[in-house]
Each structure stands twice: as structure tokens, then as C-alpha cells.
Enzyme design. Structure first.
Site, PDB file in Angstrom:
ATOM      1  N   ASP A 273      -7.120  -2.557   3.749  1.00  0.00           N
ATOM      2  CA  ASP A 273      -6.174  -3.593   3.325  1.00  0.00           C
ATOM      3  C   ASP A 273      -6.507  -4.963   3.899  1.00  0.00           C
ATOM      4  OD1 ASP A 273      -4.622  -1.681   1.980  1.00  0.00           O
ATOM      5  OD2 ASP A 273      -3.585  -1.142   3.830  1.00  0.00           O
TER       6      ASP A 273
ATOM      7  N   ASP B 192       0.868  -1.171   0.000  1.00  0.00           N
ATOM      8  CA  ASP B 192       0.000   0.000   0.000  1.00  0.00           C
ATOM      9  C   ASP B 192       0.909   1.227   0.000  1.00  0.00           C
ATOM     10  OD1 ASP B 192      -2.378   1.491   0.213  1.00  0.00           O
ATOM     11  OD2 ASP B 192      -2.094   1.673   2.366  1.00  0.00           O
TER      12      ASP B 192
ATOM     13  N   ASP C 121      -1.562  -1.214   5.926  1.00  0.00           N
ATOM     14  CA  ASP C 121      -1.765  -0.755   7.299  1.00  0.00           C
ATOM     15  C   ASP C 121      -3.183  -0.289   7.581  1.00  0.00           C
ATOM     16  OD1 ASP C 121      -1.846   1.585   5.842  1.00  0.00           O
ATOM     17  OD2 ASP C 121      -0.810   2.771   7.364  1.00  0.00           O
TER      18      ASP C 121
END
Length: 839
Positions: A730, A527, A726
Site C-alpha cells: 500500500d 485495503d 496497512d
């Protein structure tokens, strides 16, 4: 900013004791606790209530009341996990939640002890709520096994676990509780047993004091509870493995323990059937009760370690469920408002969302203006402005304004519920590793049993008198030396040591599966926000137009933004403070949704906003527009500043790349990993970050389901995928990947969905995790070899192949020693991981 659950006191609650006539016995003045979920409830707020045994109990919602009425006795008292005292759930002064489970305490001291070291006090826990009707159960090792009731897997004997989305407060794994109890019983009886059996080897003449006969009977008494009670699950699994024709580790363990105990029992009760060659100098037949007990104890150690690694599989889903509020504030047709349970909300209802509240369900804004933190969906820290007609997602957080929304999707149709379902499904569908021990056992077990039977037959037919005694001794020795008790330690000992070493370096490992998978992955998805970048906007550029100085420009911009709670505004104010720029008070402040802010600073009219605001103000950005385009290509957010109708300059804010990200990406490339960035941010910003870090592929504007689809797409191409992230957004992808890697600085649900967590949120930790994974898997393979090598070499000797040449027949004592030596070797080898260099 208020927490997502500011309207529910889920955490520590302390209130003075005082009687109240309408509450449960001993309730506190003006407030009582929902005995089902532990939430504090105002008795005067019109919430659901019920009377039981002459006492009135109050509930946060109808759902909790219904649960209570189905089984009131289950919710009257709880056990303090620290001291074991009983606590009235409805009036408990001290309460906290840990991993989604509520715990009640008799005093502040017990609560503090629990919060300091919760793992020490998690057993016993509050009783689990009964599983809902229709729950199905599956085997973690063999997901194709699905049953309508709990039980054991017919293939491997492991306890079946419930499928689906967990509801309510789940208790501890019953198998873990049971095995832990059996481990302690095994240890309690094995310690004095070992003292009696091994005392002479340590210079303790205990057997001389007791006499051989008395010592043998004492060992029999101490071993019997371990074998007949503690080891009962092993015998049951061993029996099932034979009935189901799936020989495994449990087959040999059951046979080894049973034969060691049976042989020693025969030697104690009928010593005269054994030949003189197997009698010690004192004339007694040696017994091997300690071998049976030690086998049981060592296997229980490994099983408890493994079960602890699997115990929290539902924590990620519980963390997701906690994002949604338990109640919603519904507006009636007559204009009145009332809080109702979330499950009573229907499509079309008008709901009020106050500042700090979580949005209850998916819907659309019909009145009001506010900014909403949608990071659980997008992963982006910048709140989104919402006004009439804009869509709202359940579980997101309303920040500073009041909104009236119309519910459109409720229950299982909300995006949050879909994310929960995705996480649950991904966790179930991720095929657990079929351990090397099971693969070897599938060949090793039948071979050992065949050798033991063959040895018995050969000795019974061709052996010297008394041939039957020789046959029994040889068969018992084969089964004892082949018993793979070290198999139960091979993996968990390496994992336990590796996790300890990883923790020292900021790498938390969830289980052996994550390590083995990560050692072989070839693609890493990361990410952007919070993983590659710091996740917090910062002021990066201050560019003044002709006639203005940078200090003057920043003073005006920051002074105006002090009236805003927007993260971009906070970044500008923080940047001004870092540069020691003086700030003034602003007047006539007004936020223009989606465009910027206006106001008066030191008597001057100031506006700060994007290009759309410039068009509204009929201000030409001129040459600064070209510079703004360059900044946007660098992933920065640009805001123009207008003073008294004249363009004064612009400021730029960006989420900076972490200092360690570039080196970490370079090291991961060198390790042969292909790096893919998957982010909810726009393509322009994502590509700017990717260029700086040399990312191989970029996927932007991605929703949670898109990230999971990306995982599935890569899997279809044969890639072995690791996912690092995080945010709540996700979580489904982290659960679906071969191994998930969570930044410890991110959302709890991301951490719970991942197999590996980087405590410091440092991407360089992935490099350390890779080194640790490869070293650990190599260590496990070495352990599995050691677990078999002594046994395999000893089997033919125990069968008597040396007897015709040397007249030597392996004693069961030596067989038990060889069996134990393999366990010692495994433990010693695993401990080498403590000194593994990870820098």
C-alpha cells in the site's frame, strides 16, 4: 518465523569484550562491527576488509568498504546520543537502529534510555553521510524550484531539501538543528531581557536598582546576539523576498525585528533626538529591545515545530530499502557457495535462498520447494507455495524450505526498487499546501510597507517639531505592530495541540498538510486485509458428511495440519483448540504444493485439500460442492477432508471482518465519503466482504502499481482521495493519495508513507480523524485571523490617524504589546483543541 533480516543483526547487539588480533582496536572475540552500517561481521567469514592507521576493519559488503575508504575518519567514531561520549563504531557493544538510522552507545544504560524515549535524544545525531554527487534539491513549498546545490528557496526562503531516493544513513535536517540551536540562544538571552524590561510591571524594581541608562545598555547587550546572530536567517530570507519581488512573512519579520532593534539602538545611543512627548517621567527614552527579541523567539518556536513535522520524510523509503538483504548467496559453477554484496548480483546468477532469508532479487525457482511470504506485494497474509518454474520477488520472505533461484531482474529493475521509486516520486510530486498566511501576506506585506513609508513622509513634512523624530516613531510603530510573529505560530500551535488530542484517541497526525487535505476529501480507498478485516485467518465452518461427526472431523483435520506451518493450517489447529477438540499425532505427513496435505492420523489415512486434490484422489465432493460454492461466495477458503478414501466433510477458513468496520463505513458514508475497496485478494472474496459492508466500488487482484494507478485515475476525474492501508504493497498508493491513512498494526513502511496513522488499526479511527481534521483546519483559520486582526487594526493608529483628533500617537511599546497579544490569542485559541470531543 525468522525476521526478514534474520541474517543481519541490525538491532540490539551485546557481546563480551575481548581482544582480537585481526579486528579494529578493542574488537570483540570472533566478531567485529562494520564501521559504516553497524552490522556485526565475522572476521573469519571472508568478508571485505581494509587496513587504516595500522588497524584492520571488516565489512559486510564491498559497498561499505568503498564508503569507508573514501572517508575513513567519518566512520571511526560516533557520538552517544544520550551522554555525548565518543564510541568506536567498529567495536561498539551497544547499537540500535531508529527510523533507519544507526545509533551507538557507550553502555547498556544509555541504550535503554534511548530506546525508552528516543525523541529526547535525537539531537545531536551521528553525522550524515555526504549526499551523492548529482543530487538535486527542491523546495517543499514550491516543488517547481530545483537546484543542483543546497540553499534557500528564492520564493519563500525555506531551505531546499534533497530529491531522489535517500541512500545510507541520513542525518537530521540541518535547518532543524540550526534553528533549534538559535531558538535556545534566543531563549537564553530573552529571559533576563524580559525580567529587566517587564520587571516594573510585575512589581520588581529592577530598573530602579540598575538605573534607566544601565538597564537600556544591559538590554542592548542581551538583544544584540539574538538580532545579529540568531535572527540572521530571518534577515537573509527577508532580503531575498525583496530582491526576488516575492514579499512574504519574512519580509515583515525582518523589517519588524530590524526596526524595533534599530529604533531602540538609536534611543540608547542618541536619546536627545527624541521629543519630550516620548520621554518617561525619569526623562529617558523608552526602548523596545524586548519586542525584537520576543519576535525572534516566537517565530523560532513555530519554525522548529514545522521542521520537526517534515524531518522524517525519508523514513518510508529507508524502511522499504531495509526489506532487501545486503548480501546474496551465489552458487558458483564448481558447486561452491559464497555470500556476495547485493549490488554484485547479475542477471543469470544462481542464488540459494535459505529458510528465513529475504529473496535478494527478482527471479525464478530452479530447484527446491517452499512457501514464500509475499505480503509486501499482495498484502495477503497467506504464504504462496513455490516450486520449480515459479517466480520470486526480491524482498519477499522464504519461510520453511530451501530454494535455488535464477536472478532475472537486479538493481533498479526489481519490483522492490520500483516501489521505492514510486514512493519517492509520489512524495515529491504531492504539492504542499500554499498556506493561507502566504496568500494574505502577499497583499498584507506591501500594504504595511506602503503605510509605513507614507506615515514617515507625512510626519516628516507636516508633523510638528521635531518632525523627523515623529516620522521615525510612527514608521517604527507601524512595522512593529504589523510584524506577524503570530503567523509563525498559527499553524504549528494548532497542529501540535491537535496531534496531542488525536494521539489520546489513537489517531496520529504527521503534518498540517494531511489534516487540511483530509478535511476536504470526498473519496476514501481502503485495503481489505488488515484494514477492513483482521488480517489473520480463522476457522469459521466445520461441516461433516454422513457417517462422521464434526468433532471427529476436526480432530482428524487439525491433527494432520499440526505438521504444517501454513497460516490456514494454523487457523484450523487454533480453531480445534478453541473448541477443546483432542488432537493426535500424525505420521507420513506430506504437503502437495498448491493442493493440500496428506498423512496418517491414529492409523487412518487422511487427506485435506482443495477441489484439485479431490480430483487427484478420485473422490466425488457430491452435495458438499454446492455448499462449498456458497462458502466461497462468502469469501471463505474451503478445504475438503478425505478419510480412508471417503469424503468425510469440509472445513472453511476466512479472514473475518473487524467488528467496528460496518459502523465505521456507515459513518463515513454519512460524512459524504465514497468508499472504494482496492485489494490484492481475488474478486470473489473481495466482493463478499464488500456486500457485507456496503462498499461502493471494488477493485480486486491489484498489485502495488495498480493501486497507485487507481489514485491517479481518480485524481484525473477531479476526486480528492484518501487511502487507508496497512501493507508494504500500500505504500506507493498511500504516498500518492491526497492523504494516506495507515493502520498502526501494519507494516512500518505503510505507517511512514501515511499522513495519518490509526494506532489501534481500528477503521473507526478514520471517523475520529475526519472530525479532528475539520476542527483543526477551522482552528487554523481562526488563528490566522487573530494573527492579523490586532496588527491590521493597529496599523492606522500607529500611523497617526488619531493624532489630529485626540493628540494620540501610538507608542512602539503599545505596538509591541498588540503584536504580542495576537500571539497570546493564537496560543489560547489553539489550546481549545485539547478538549475537542472525538467520540
Amino acid at each position: 518465523m525468522k525476521d526478514a533480516h534474520a541474517n543481519h543483526d541490525h538491532d540490539h547487539a551485546h557481546f563480551p569484550a575481548a581482544p582480537h588480533s585481526h579486528a579494529a582496536p578493542g574488537a570483540e572475540a570472533g566478531v567485529t562491527r562494520d564501521p559504516v552500517c553497524g552490522i556485526l561481521v565475522d572476521p573469519e567469514a571472508g568478508k571485505p576488509k581494509a587496513t587504516y592507521q595500522g588497524h584492520t576493519y571488516h565489512f559486510c559488503c564491498q559497498g561499505c568498504r568503498d564508503k569507508f575508504m573514501q572517508n575513513p575518519e567519518a566512520y571511526l567514531e560516533a557520538t552517544d546520543p544520550v551522554c555525548g561520549m565518543k564510541v568506536d563504531r567498529a567495536t561498539a557493544r551497544y547499537f540500535t537502529r531508529h527510523e533507519g538510522i544507526g545509533h551507538y552507545f557507550c553502555s547498556a544504560g544509555c541504550q535503554k534510555k534511548f530506546e525508552d524515549y528516543p525523541e529526547r535524544h535525537l539531537e545531536p545525531r551521528p553525522a550524515a553521510e555526504p549526499m551523492p554527487k548529482g543530487t538535486q534539491y527542491t523546495c517543499p513549498m514550491h516543488p517547481e524550484i530545483v537546484r543542483d546545490a543546497p540553499g534557500a528557496c528564492p520564493i519563500c526562503g525555506m531551505a531546499l531539501e534533497p530529491m531522489g531516493v535517500p541512500t545510507g544513513e541520513e542525518g537530521p535536517n540541518p535547518e532543524l538543528v540550526d534553528f533549534t540551536r538559535r531558538l535556545w540562544v534566543s531563549a537564553l538571552f530573552s529571559i533576563p531581557l524580559l525580567v529587566i524590561a517587564m520587571g516594573p510591571m510585575l512589581g520588581l524594581p529592577i530598573r530602579e536598582w540598575m538605573g534607566e541608562r544601565a538597564a537600556a545598555w544591559a538590554e542592548l547587550v542581551l538583544t544584540t546576539p539574538v538580532v545579529l546572530w540568531a535572527a540572521a536567517p530571518f534577515f537573509r530570507r527577508g532580503y531575498d523576498s525583496i530582491v526576488n519581488r516575492s514579499p512574504n512573512m519574512w519580509t515583515l519579520i525582518a523589517m519588524g525585528v530590524g526596526t524595533a532593534y534599530g529604533y531602540s539602538l538609536a534611543a540608547t545611543l542618541f536619546p536627545n533626538i527624541f521629543p519630550e512627548q516620548f520621554r518617561a517621567a525619569h526623562g529617558a527614552v523608552p526602548v523596545y529591545f524586548e519586542a525584537a527579541a520576543v519576535i525572534v523567539g516566537l517565530v523560532f518556536v513555530g519554525q522548529v515545530l514545522e521542521l520537526r513535522a517534515r524531518e522524517r520524510t525519508g523514513s518510508a523509503i529507508r524502511a522499504l530499502l531495509d526489506l532487501a538483504p545486503k548480501t546474496a548467496r551465489r552458487l558458483a559453477d564448481d558447486g561452491t557457495e559464497a555470500d556476495i554484496p547485493l549490488d554484485e548480483v547479475q542477471a543469470g546468477d544462481l542464488l540459494r535462498v535459505r529458510p528465513g532469508d529475504s529473496v535478494p532479487v527478482d527471479g525464478v525457482v530452479v530447484e527446491g520447494r517452499s512457501s514464500v511470504d509475499e505480503s509486501m506485494i499482495t498484502g495477503e497474509p497467506v504464504p504462496v507455495e513455490k516450486t520449480g518454474g515459479d517466480r520470486l520477488t526480491g524482498g519477499t520472505i522464504n519461510k520453511n524450505g530451501t530454494l535455488v533461484m535464477r536472478a532475472e531482474k537486479v538493481g533498479r529493475e526489481t519490483m522492490l526498487s520500483q516501489i521505492v521509486e514510486m514512493v519517492a516520486k509520489a512524495q515529491r510530486s504531492r504539492a504542499p499546501i500554499q498556506g493561507m498566511a502566504d496568500r494574505v501576506s502577499s497583499y498584507f506585506v506591501p500594504s504595511v510597507v506602503a503605510v509605513a513609508i507614507l506615515a514617515f513622509i507625512v510626519w516628516a513634512i507636516f508633523g510638528p517639531a521635531p518632525s523627523m523624530a515623529f516620522a521615525i516613531v510612527s514608521a517604527v510603530s507601524v512595522l512593529i505592530i504589523a510584524c506577524p510573529c503570530a503567523l509563525g505560530l498559527a499553524t504549528p500551535m494548532s497542529i501540535m495541540t491537535a496531534t496531542g488530542r488525536g494521539a489520546q484517541m489513537g489517531v496520529l497526525i504527521r503534518d498540517a498538510e494531511a489534516l487540511e487535505r483530509f478535511a476536504s476529501v470526498d473519496t476514501l480507498i481502503v485495503d481489505k486485509t488488515g484494514t477492513l478485516t483482521e488480517g489473520k485467518p480463522r476457522l469459521t465452518d466445520v461441516i461433516a458428511a454422513d457417517g462422521f461427526g464434526e468433532g471427529e472431523l476436526l480432530t482428524l483435520a487439525a491433527s494432520l495440519e499440526r505438521g504444517s506451518e501454513h497460516p490456514l493450517a494454523e487457523a484450523i489447529v487454533a480453531g480445534a483448540q478453541e473448541r477443546s477438540v483432542p488432537l493426535s499425532d500424525a505420521a507420513n505427513f506430506e504437503a502437495v504444493t498448491g493442493k493440500g496435505v496428506t498423512g496418517t492420523v491414529s492409523g487412518r489415512s487422511v487427506a485435506l485439500g482443495n477441489s484439485a486434490m479431490m480430483r487427484d484422489l478420485v473422490v466425488e465432493s457430491g452435495a458438499l460442492e454446492t455448499r462449498a460454492g456458497v462458502l466461497r461466495d462468502e469469501g471463505k477458503t474451503v478445504m475438503f477432508v478425505v478419510v480412508d478414501g471417503r469424503l468425510a466433510g469440509m472445513v472453511a477458513v476466512a479472514d473475518p471482518v473487524k467488528a467496528t468496520s460496518a459502523d465505521a463505513i456507515r459513518a463515513l458514508h454519512q460524512a459524504g465519503l465514497r468508499i472504494v475497496m482496492a485489494t490484492g485478494d481475488n474478486a470473489r472474496t473481495a466482493n463478499a466482504v464488500a456486500r457485507v459492508l456496503s462498499i461502493d466500488e471494488v477493485r480486486a487482484d491489484m498489485l502495488p502499481e495498480d493501486k497507485k494507478k487507481l489514485i491517479d485515475e481518480l485524481h484525473a476525474k477531479g476526486a480528492r482521495v484518501a487511502m487507508a492501508g496497512d501493507g508494504v504493497n500500500d505504500a506507493p498508493a498511500l504516498a500518492a493519495a491526497d492523504v494516506g491513512i495507515a493502520m498502526g498494526t501494519g507494516a512500518d513502511v505503510a505507517v511512514e508513507s501515511a499522513g495519518i496513522t490509526l494506532v489501534k488499526g481500528d477503521l473507526a479511527g478514520i471517523v475520529r480523524a475526519r472530525l479532528l481534521a475539520r476542527a483543526t483546519i477551522r482552528n487554523i483559520r481562526q488563528n490566522l485571523f487573530l494573527a492579523f486582526v490586532y496588527n491590521s487594526l493597529g496599523v492606522p493608529i500607529a500611523a497617526g490617524v488619531l493624532y489630529p483628533v485626540f493628540g494620540t500617537l501610538l507608542s512602539p511599546m503599545i505596538a509591541a504589546a498588540a503584536m504580542s497579544l495576537s500571539s497570546v490569542s493564537v496560543i489560547a485559541n489553539a489550546l481549545r483543541l485539547r478538549s475537542l470531543p472525538l467520540k
